[in-house]
Write an enzyme that holds these catalytic residues in place. Structure first.
Site, PDB file in Angstrom:
ATOM      1  N   ARG A 175       0.843  -1.209   0.000  1.00  0.00           N
ATOM      2  CA  ARG A 175       0.000   0.000   0.000  1.00  0.00           C
ATOM      3  C   ARG A 175       0.871   1.251   0.000  1.00  0.00           C
ATOM      4  NH1 ARG A 175      -4.642   0.309   4.455  1.00  0.00           N
ATOM      5  NH2 ARG A 175      -2.903   0.822   5.825  1.00  0.00           N
ATOM      6  N   LYS A 229      -2.900   6.531   1.406  1.00  0.00           N
ATOM      7  CA  LYS A 229      -2.662   6.929   2.800  1.00  0.00           C
ATOM      8  C   LYS A 229      -1.639   8.062   2.823  1.00  0.00           C
ATOM      9  CE  LYS A 229      -2.445   4.635   7.258  1.00  0.00           C
ATOM     10  NZ  LYS A 229      -3.604   5.256   7.876  1.00  0.00           N
ATOM     11  N   GLU A 260     -16.422   6.202   4.633  1.00  0.00           N
ATOM     12  CA  GLU A 260     -15.684   5.640   5.771  1.00  0.00           C
ATOM     13  C   GLU A 260     -15.635   6.667   6.893  1.00  0.00           C
ATOM     14  OE1 GLU A 260     -11.522   4.911   4.937  1.00  0.00           O
ATOM     15  OE2 GLU A 260     -11.503   6.434   3.388  1.00  0.00           O
TER      16      GLU A 260
HETATM   17  C1  LIG Z   1      -8.961   6.764   6.322  1.00  0.00           C
HETATM   18  C2  LIG Z   1      -8.690   5.388   6.818  1.00  0.00           C
HETATM   19  N1  LIG Z   1      -9.538   4.411   6.497  1.00  0.00           N
HETATM   20  C3  LIG Z   1      -9.362   3.139   6.920  1.00  0.00           C
HETATM   21  C4  LIG Z   1      -8.269   2.800   7.691  1.00  0.00           C
HETATM   22  C5  LIG Z   1      -8.074   1.380   8.121  1.00  0.00           C
HETATM   23  O1  LIG Z   1      -6.991   0.802   7.429  1.00  0.00           O
HETATM   24  P1  LIG Z   1      -6.184  -0.405   8.054  1.00  0.00           P
HETATM   25  O2  LIG Z   1      -7.163  -1.463   8.356  1.00  0.00           O
HETATM   26  O3  LIG Z   1      -5.224  -0.795   7.003  1.00  0.00           O
HETATM   27  O4  LIG Z   1      -5.523   0.108   9.277  1.00  0.00           O
HETATM   28  C6  LIG Z   1      -7.370   3.792   8.068  1.00  0.00           C
HETATM   29  C7  LIG Z   1      -6.241   3.475   8.928  1.00  0.00           C
HETATM   30  O5  LIG Z   1      -5.162   3.393   8.515  1.00  0.00           O
HETATM   31  C8  LIG Z   1      -7.566   5.113   7.606  1.00  0.00           C
HETATM   32  O6  LIG Z   1      -6.718   6.082   7.930  1.00  0.00           O
END
Ligand SMILES: Cc1ncc(COP(=O)(O)O)c(C=O)c1O
Length: 385
Positions: free
Chosen positions: A130, A232, A268
Protein backbone atom coordinates in the site's frame (compact mmCIF):
# COMPACT_ATOMS: atom_id res chain seq x y z
CA UNK A 1 19.89 11.82 26.57
CA UNK A 2 23.24 12.17 24.83
CA UNK A 3 26.08 9.78 25.45
CA UNK A 4 23.92 7.01 26.84
CA UNK A 5 25.29 3.56 26.30
CA UNK A 6 23.59 1.62 23.60
CA UNK A 7 22.45 -1.29 25.56
CA UNK A 8 20.39 -4.00 23.94
CA UNK A 9 18.97 -6.10 26.71
CA UNK A 10 17.25 -8.11 24.05
CA UNK A 11 20.28 -8.70 21.87
CA UNK A 12 21.05 -12.10 23.34
CA UNK A 13 17.87 -13.73 22.10
CA UNK A 14 18.62 -12.38 18.62
CA UNK A 15 21.23 -15.09 18.29
CA UNK A 16 18.34 -17.37 17.56
CA UNK A 17 17.03 -15.11 14.83
CA UNK A 18 18.53 -16.40 11.61
CA UNK A 19 16.06 -19.25 11.42
CA UNK A 20 13.18 -16.78 11.36
CA UNK A 21 14.66 -13.67 9.88
CA UNK A 22 17.72 -14.72 7.89
CA UNK A 23 19.33 -11.70 6.29
CA UNK A 24 17.61 -9.17 8.45
CA UNK A 25 19.15 -10.50 11.63
CA UNK A 26 22.67 -10.05 10.30
CA UNK A 27 22.03 -6.55 8.99
CA UNK A 28 20.33 -5.69 12.24
CA UNK A 29 23.29 -6.85 14.31
CA UNK A 30 25.75 -4.82 12.23
CA UNK A 31 23.56 -1.76 12.37
CA UNK A 32 23.30 -1.89 16.11
CA UNK A 33 27.06 -1.78 16.46
CA UNK A 34 27.27 1.26 14.20
CA UNK A 35 24.58 3.29 15.95
CA UNK A 36 25.60 6.74 16.99
CA UNK A 37 24.10 8.15 20.17
CA UNK A 38 21.77 10.98 19.18
CA UNK A 39 20.02 13.64 21.18
CA UNK A 40 17.11 11.94 22.87
CA UNK A 41 13.96 13.46 24.32
CA UNK A 42 13.28 12.58 27.92
CA UNK A 43 11.15 9.50 28.06
CA UNK A 44 10.03 7.20 30.81
CA UNK A 45 12.38 4.35 30.06
CA UNK A 46 15.51 2.79 31.46
CA UNK A 47 18.64 1.75 29.64
CA UNK A 48 17.92 -1.92 30.01
CA UNK A 49 15.34 -4.37 31.28
CA UNK A 50 11.63 -3.90 30.85
CA UNK A 51 10.24 -0.53 29.93
CA UNK A 52 9.03 1.37 32.97
CA UNK A 53 5.61 2.00 31.63
CA UNK A 54 2.16 1.75 33.09
CA UNK A 55 0.59 -0.92 30.90
CA UNK A 56 -2.89 -0.71 32.42
CA UNK A 57 -5.30 1.65 30.71
CA UNK A 58 -3.10 2.40 27.68
CA UNK A 59 -4.70 4.76 25.19
CA UNK A 60 -3.49 5.86 21.79
CA UNK A 61 -0.80 8.49 22.25
CA UNK A 62 2.91 8.79 21.59
CA UNK A 63 5.11 7.16 24.22
CA UNK A 64 8.66 7.55 22.84
CA UNK A 65 10.57 4.28 22.54
CA UNK A 66 14.27 3.59 22.04
CA UNK A 67 14.90 3.29 18.31
CA UNK A 68 13.66 4.35 14.93
CA UNK A 69 14.65 3.07 11.52
CA UNK A 70 15.91 5.58 8.94
CA UNK A 71 16.77 5.13 5.24
CA UNK A 72 17.37 7.79 2.59
CA UNK A 73 16.97 7.95 -1.12
CA UNK A 74 18.00 10.52 -3.68
CA UNK A 75 18.85 10.52 -7.36
CA UNK A 76 18.68 6.83 -8.24
CA UNK A 77 15.33 6.34 -6.46
CA UNK A 78 16.74 3.43 -4.44
CA UNK A 79 16.70 3.46 -0.69
CA UNK A 80 20.14 2.60 0.62
CA UNK A 81 20.66 0.35 3.57
CA UNK A 82 18.73 1.79 6.48
CA UNK A 83 19.93 2.24 10.02
CA UNK A 84 18.42 1.95 13.44
CA UNK A 85 19.01 5.15 15.35
CA UNK A 86 17.98 6.43 18.71
CA UNK A 87 14.48 7.82 18.48
CA UNK A 88 14.61 11.59 18.37
CA UNK A 89 14.28 14.76 16.39
CA UNK A 90 16.02 15.22 13.06
CA UNK A 91 16.68 18.21 10.85
CA UNK A 92 15.06 19.01 7.52
CA UNK A 93 15.31 22.04 5.26
CA UNK A 94 12.52 24.61 5.71
CA UNK A 95 12.03 24.03 2.02
CA UNK A 96 11.54 20.25 2.32
CA UNK A 97 8.91 18.89 -0.07
CA UNK A 98 6.90 17.40 2.78
CA UNK A 99 6.69 20.70 4.70
CA UNK A 100 5.76 22.83 1.71
CA UNK A 101 3.71 20.57 -0.52
CA UNK A 102 2.67 17.69 1.73
CA UNK A 103 4.62 15.06 -0.16
CA UNK A 104 4.30 12.16 2.26
CA UNK A 105 2.60 8.83 2.84
CA UNK A 106 2.41 6.77 5.99
CA UNK A 107 1.36 3.40 7.31
CA UNK A 108 0.31 1.90 10.61
CA UNK A 109 0.68 -1.63 11.86
CA UNK A 110 1.11 -3.36 15.21
CA UNK A 111 3.40 -5.87 16.89
CA UNK A 112 1.73 -8.05 19.52
CA UNK A 113 3.55 -9.96 22.23
CA UNK A 114 2.68 -13.65 22.31
CA UNK A 115 2.46 -15.54 25.60
CA UNK A 116 5.90 -17.09 24.84
CA UNK A 117 7.45 -13.62 24.44
CA UNK A 118 7.79 -13.75 20.66
CA UNK A 119 6.51 -10.81 18.64
CA UNK A 120 3.83 -11.13 15.99
CA UNK A 121 3.42 -8.84 12.99
CA UNK A 122 0.19 -8.92 10.99
CA UNK A 123 0.37 -8.92 7.17
CA UNK A 124 3.24 -6.39 6.98
CA UNK A 125 3.70 -6.94 3.25
CA UNK A 126 0.21 -5.50 2.75
CA UNK A 127 1.36 -2.25 4.33
CA UNK A 128 4.47 -2.33 2.17
CA UNK A 129 2.44 -2.70 -1.01
CA UNK A 130 0.00 0.00 0.00
CA UNK A 131 2.88 2.37 0.71
CA UNK A 132 4.32 1.63 -2.72
CA UNK A 133 0.99 2.36 -4.41
CA UNK A 134 0.56 5.56 -2.44
CA UNK A 135 4.11 6.67 -3.17
CA UNK A 136 3.48 6.18 -6.86
CA UNK A 137 0.41 8.43 -6.70
CA UNK A 138 2.40 11.08 -4.83
CA UNK A 139 5.38 10.89 -7.24
CA UNK A 140 7.72 9.43 -4.65
CA UNK A 141 10.14 6.51 -4.72
CA UNK A 142 9.35 3.82 -2.12
CA UNK A 143 11.25 1.04 -0.35
CA UNK A 144 10.84 -2.47 -1.74
CA UNK A 145 8.43 -4.82 0.01
CA UNK A 146 11.40 -6.75 1.42
CA UNK A 147 13.11 -3.65 2.74
CA UNK A 148 9.88 -2.42 4.29
CA UNK A 149 9.14 -5.70 6.03
CA UNK A 150 12.72 -6.12 7.22
CA UNK A 151 12.75 -2.58 8.55
CA UNK A 152 9.51 -3.21 10.45
CA UNK A 153 10.98 -6.34 12.03
CA UNK A 154 14.15 -4.54 13.03
CA UNK A 155 12.18 -1.67 14.56
CA UNK A 156 9.89 -4.01 16.48
CA UNK A 157 12.77 -6.09 17.82
CA UNK A 158 14.90 -3.09 18.74
CA UNK A 159 11.97 -1.72 20.76
CA UNK A 160 10.79 -5.06 22.06
CA UNK A 161 10.79 -4.01 25.70
CA UNK A 162 8.11 -1.50 24.71
CA UNK A 163 5.71 -4.15 23.48
CA UNK A 164 3.05 -4.35 26.18
CA UNK A 165 2.36 -7.71 27.83
CA UNK A 166 -0.35 -9.89 26.25
CA UNK A 167 -3.86 -8.40 26.61
CA UNK A 168 -2.49 -4.98 27.66
CA UNK A 169 -1.96 -3.49 24.20
CA UNK A 170 0.50 -3.62 21.34
CA UNK A 171 3.45 -1.78 19.85
CA UNK A 172 2.16 0.52 17.12
CA UNK A 173 4.65 0.88 14.27
CA UNK A 174 4.44 3.98 12.12
CA UNK A 175 6.27 3.81 8.78
CA UNK A 176 6.60 7.24 7.19
CA UNK A 177 7.84 8.16 3.73
CA UNK A 178 8.45 11.87 3.22
CA UNK A 179 10.06 14.23 0.73
CA UNK A 180 12.90 15.70 2.76
CA UNK A 181 14.87 17.28 -0.09
CA UNK A 182 14.46 21.04 -0.69
CA UNK A 183 12.13 22.37 -3.41
CA UNK A 184 10.74 25.82 -4.04
CA UNK A 185 8.73 25.62 -7.23
CA UNK A 186 6.05 22.92 -7.13
CA UNK A 187 7.86 19.69 -8.03
CA UNK A 188 8.76 16.34 -6.48
CA UNK A 189 11.45 16.64 -3.79
CA UNK A 190 15.02 15.62 -4.76
CA UNK A 191 15.48 13.44 -1.65
CA UNK A 192 13.24 11.14 0.42
CA UNK A 193 13.39 9.67 3.90
CA UNK A 194 11.77 6.43 4.93
CA UNK A 195 11.51 6.01 8.66
CA UNK A 196 9.68 3.88 11.17
CA UNK A 197 9.05 4.79 14.77
CA UNK A 198 7.11 2.95 17.44
CA UNK A 199 4.89 3.55 20.43
CA UNK A 200 3.04 1.25 22.83
CA UNK A 201 -0.71 1.72 22.41
CA UNK A 202 -3.99 0.50 23.83
CA UNK A 203 -7.48 1.44 22.72
CA UNK A 204 -7.85 4.11 20.05
CA UNK A 205 -11.05 5.86 21.02
CA UNK A 206 -11.59 7.43 24.41
CA UNK A 207 -14.64 5.15 24.64
CA UNK A 208 -12.16 2.27 25.09
CA UNK A 209 -14.01 -0.85 23.98
CA UNK A 210 -17.43 0.74 24.50
CA UNK A 211 -19.61 1.25 21.39
CA UNK A 212 -18.93 4.32 19.24
CA UNK A 213 -21.38 7.11 18.51
CA UNK A 214 -20.92 8.36 14.96
CA UNK A 215 -22.22 11.47 13.25
CA UNK A 216 -22.92 11.48 9.51
CA UNK A 217 -20.97 14.42 8.13
CA UNK A 218 -22.58 16.33 5.29
CA UNK A 219 -20.83 19.71 5.41
CA UNK A 220 -17.40 18.51 4.35
CA UNK A 221 -16.16 15.77 2.04
CA UNK A 222 -13.21 13.53 2.75
CA UNK A 223 -12.38 12.61 -0.82
CA UNK A 224 -13.38 13.31 -4.39
CA UNK A 225 -13.55 11.11 -7.49
CA UNK A 226 -10.08 10.62 -8.97
CA UNK A 227 -8.55 12.37 -5.95
CA UNK A 228 -6.31 10.74 -3.34
CA UNK A 229 -8.94 9.21 -1.03
CA UNK A 230 -7.61 5.71 -1.59
CA UNK A 231 -4.05 6.68 -0.71
CA UNK A 232 -2.66 6.93 2.80
CA UNK A 233 -1.15 10.31 2.16
CA UNK A 234 -0.53 12.68 5.05
CA UNK A 235 -2.42 15.35 3.13
CA UNK A 236 -5.74 13.48 3.59
CA UNK A 237 -5.73 13.83 7.33
CA UNK A 238 -5.50 17.50 8.36
CA UNK A 239 -8.59 18.28 6.23
CA UNK A 240 -10.74 15.90 8.31
CA UNK A 241 -9.78 17.47 11.63
CA UNK A 242 -12.36 20.24 11.50
CA UNK A 243 -15.36 17.93 11.09
CA UNK A 244 -13.91 15.51 13.62
CA UNK A 245 -13.36 18.24 16.23
CA UNK A 246 -16.84 19.62 15.65
CA UNK A 247 -18.36 16.17 16.16
CA UNK A 248 -16.24 15.44 19.23
CA UNK A 249 -17.23 18.74 20.78
CA UNK A 250 -20.84 17.62 20.40
CA UNK A 251 -20.11 14.34 22.19
CA UNK A 252 -19.69 12.04 19.18
CA UNK A 253 -16.80 9.62 18.79
CA UNK A 254 -16.10 10.48 15.14
CA UNK A 255 -17.72 11.28 11.81
CA UNK A 256 -18.94 9.03 9.03
CA UNK A 257 -18.39 10.43 5.54
CA UNK A 258 -20.68 10.15 2.53
CA UNK A 259 -19.61 10.09 -1.11
CA UNK A 260 -19.00 13.62 -2.32
CA UNK A 261 -20.95 13.26 -5.59
CA UNK A 262 -24.39 12.09 -4.51
CA UNK A 263 -24.20 12.25 -0.69
CA UNK A 264 -26.23 9.07 -0.73
CA UNK A 265 -23.63 6.38 -0.04
CA UNK A 266 -21.41 5.62 2.93
CA UNK A 267 -17.66 6.06 2.56
CA UNK A 268 -15.68 5.64 5.77
CA UNK A 269 -14.88 7.15 9.15
CA UNK A 270 -11.90 9.55 9.60
CA UNK A 271 -9.46 6.72 10.24
CA UNK A 272 -11.30 3.44 9.75
CA UNK A 273 -13.60 1.56 7.38
CA UNK A 274 -17.29 0.89 8.00
CA UNK A 275 -19.45 -2.25 7.81
CA UNK A 276 -23.17 -2.81 8.28
CA UNK A 277 -24.82 -6.15 9.08
CA UNK A 278 -28.39 -7.36 8.67
CA UNK A 279 -29.14 -10.97 9.54
CA UNK A 280 -26.24 -13.03 8.17
CA UNK A 281 -25.45 -10.42 5.49
CA UNK A 282 -22.58 -8.02 5.89
CA UNK A 283 -21.92 -5.09 3.55
CA UNK A 284 -19.13 -2.59 3.26
CA UNK A 285 -18.51 0.20 0.74
CA UNK A 286 -16.55 -1.00 -2.27
CA UNK A 287 -13.05 0.39 -2.77
CA UNK A 288 -13.55 2.54 -5.82
CA UNK A 289 -10.81 5.13 -5.35
CA UNK A 290 -12.31 7.34 -2.67
CA UNK A 291 -11.83 5.22 0.45
CA UNK A 292 -8.75 3.61 1.93
CA UNK A 293 -8.51 -0.12 1.23
CA UNK A 294 -7.96 -1.09 4.85
CA UNK A 295 -5.91 -4.17 5.63
CA UNK A 296 -8.22 -4.89 8.55
CA UNK A 297 -11.22 -4.48 6.23
CA UNK A 298 -9.75 -6.98 3.77
CA UNK A 299 -8.93 -9.44 6.56
CA UNK A 300 -12.34 -9.11 8.21
CA UNK A 301 -14.07 -9.78 4.88
CA UNK A 302 -12.09 -13.00 4.51
CA UNK A 303 -12.69 -14.09 8.11
CA UNK A 304 -16.42 -13.34 7.85
CA UNK A 305 -16.77 -15.37 4.64
CA UNK A 306 -14.94 -18.28 6.26
CA UNK A 307 -17.33 -18.06 9.20
CA UNK A 308 -20.26 -18.44 6.81
CA UNK A 309 -21.42 -14.87 6.41
CA UNK A 310 -22.43 -13.40 3.09
CA UNK A 311 -20.20 -10.36 2.54
CA UNK A 312 -20.78 -7.79 -0.16
CA UNK A 313 -18.49 -4.97 -1.23
CA UNK A 314 -20.83 -2.51 -2.91
CA UNK A 315 -22.36 0.95 -2.73
CA UNK A 316 -24.01 1.06 0.70
CA UNK A 317 -26.78 3.67 0.89
CA UNK A 318 -26.99 5.98 3.89
CA UNK A 319 -30.68 5.02 4.08
CA UNK A 320 -29.63 1.44 4.84
CA UNK A 321 -28.40 2.63 8.22
CA UNK A 322 -32.02 2.73 9.34
CA UNK A 323 -32.44 -1.00 8.62
CA UNK A 324 -29.12 -2.40 9.86
CA UNK A 325 -28.89 -4.66 12.92
CA UNK A 326 -25.24 -3.88 13.51
CA UNK A 327 -22.64 -1.39 12.38
CA UNK A 328 -18.94 -1.69 13.07
CA UNK A 329 -15.66 -0.06 12.10
CA UNK A 330 -12.37 -1.70 11.18
CA UNK A 331 -8.81 -0.45 11.25
CA UNK A 332 -5.37 -1.26 12.60
CA UNK A 333 -5.75 1.28 15.37
CA UNK A 334 -9.40 0.53 16.24
CA UNK A 335 -9.52 -3.20 15.53
CA UNK A 336 -13.14 -4.24 14.95
CA UNK A 337 -15.08 -1.63 16.91
CA UNK A 338 -18.84 -1.74 17.56
CA UNK A 339 -20.96 1.28 16.68
CA UNK A 340 -23.78 1.88 19.17
CA UNK A 341 -25.48 4.83 17.50
CA UNK A 342 -25.34 6.87 14.31
CA UNK A 343 -26.87 10.30 14.04
CA UNK A 344 -27.99 11.30 10.54
CA UNK A 345 -29.71 14.67 10.28
CA UNK A 346 -32.38 14.51 12.99
CA UNK A 347 -32.42 10.75 13.39
CA UNK A 348 -30.42 8.81 15.93
CA UNK A 349 -30.23 5.13 15.04
CA UNK A 350 -29.25 2.46 17.53
CA UNK A 351 -27.55 -0.86 16.87
CA UNK A 352 -26.97 -4.17 18.59
CA UNK A 353 -23.65 -4.41 20.40
CA UNK A 354 -22.02 -6.78 22.87
CA UNK A 355 -22.55 -10.51 23.39
CA UNK A 356 -23.52 -12.65 20.47
CA UNK A 357 -23.00 -9.97 17.82
CA UNK A 358 -21.26 -10.50 14.50
CA UNK A 359 -18.93 -7.66 15.43
CA UNK A 360 -17.83 -9.46 18.57
CA UNK A 361 -17.28 -12.73 16.73
CA UNK A 362 -15.18 -11.02 14.06
CA UNK A 363 -13.28 -8.97 16.60
CA UNK A 364 -12.34 -11.94 18.76
CA UNK A 365 -11.34 -14.03 15.74
CA UNK A 366 -9.15 -11.28 14.30
CA UNK A 367 -7.58 -10.46 17.66
CA UNK A 368 -7.05 -14.16 18.33
CA UNK A 369 -5.07 -14.50 15.11
CA UNK A 370 -3.12 -11.29 15.70
CA UNK A 371 -2.11 -12.32 19.22
CA UNK A 372 -1.32 -15.94 18.42
CA UNK A 373 -4.24 -17.41 20.39
CA UNK A 374 -5.91 -18.67 17.23
CA UNK A 375 -3.81 -20.55 14.74
CA UNK A 376 -3.06 -18.56 11.62
CA UNK A 377 -3.95 -20.77 8.70
CA UNK A 378 -3.54 -18.06 6.10
CA UNK A 379 0.10 -17.05 6.38
CA UNK A 380 -0.81 -13.64 7.77
CA UNK A 381 1.47 -13.70 10.82
CA UNK A 382 5.22 -13.09 10.95
CA UNK A 383 6.59 -14.41 14.24
CA UNK A 384 9.92 -12.85 15.25
CA UNK A 385 12.07 -13.19 18.33
C1 LIG B 1 -8.96 6.76 6.32
C2 LIG B 1 -8.69 5.39 6.82
N1 LIG B 1 -9.54 4.41 6.50
C3 LIG B 1 -9.36 3.14 6.92
C4 LIG B 1 -8.27 2.80 7.69
C5 LIG B 1 -8.07 1.38 8.12
O1 LIG B 1 -6.99 0.80 7.43
P1 LIG B 1 -6.18 -0.40 8.05
O2 LIG B 1 -7.16 -1.46 8.36
O3 LIG B 1 -5.22 -0.79 7.00
O4 LIG B 1 -5.52 0.11 9.28
C6 LIG B 1 -7.37 3.79 8.07
C7 LIG B 1 -6.24 3.48 8.93
O5 LIG B 1 -5.16 3.39 8.51
C8 LIG B 1 -7.57 5.11 7.61
O6 LIG B 1 -6.72 6.08 7.93
Amino acid sequence: MTGRTLCFPSLAPFSSLPSKMGRSYRSFASQVSSLQPLAHPSSPHREDGDAEAEWDGLGFGLMPTDYMYVAKCSGDRNFGRGQLRLFGNFQVSPSAGVLNYGQGVFEGTKAHRKENGHLLLFRPEQNAMRMRMGADRMCMPAPSVDQFVNALKQTALANRRWVPPPAKGSLYLRPLLIGTGPVLGLAPAPEYTFLIYASPVGTYFKEGTAPLNLYVEEDTDRASRRGTGSVKTISNYAPVLMAQMRAKNRGFSDVLYLDSQTKKNLEEVSSCNIFIAKGKNISTPATNGTILAGITRKSVIEIARDLGYQVEERAVGVDELAEADEVFCTGTAVGVAPVGTITYRDARMEYRTGRGTICQELSSTLTGIQTGKIEDGRGWIHEIF
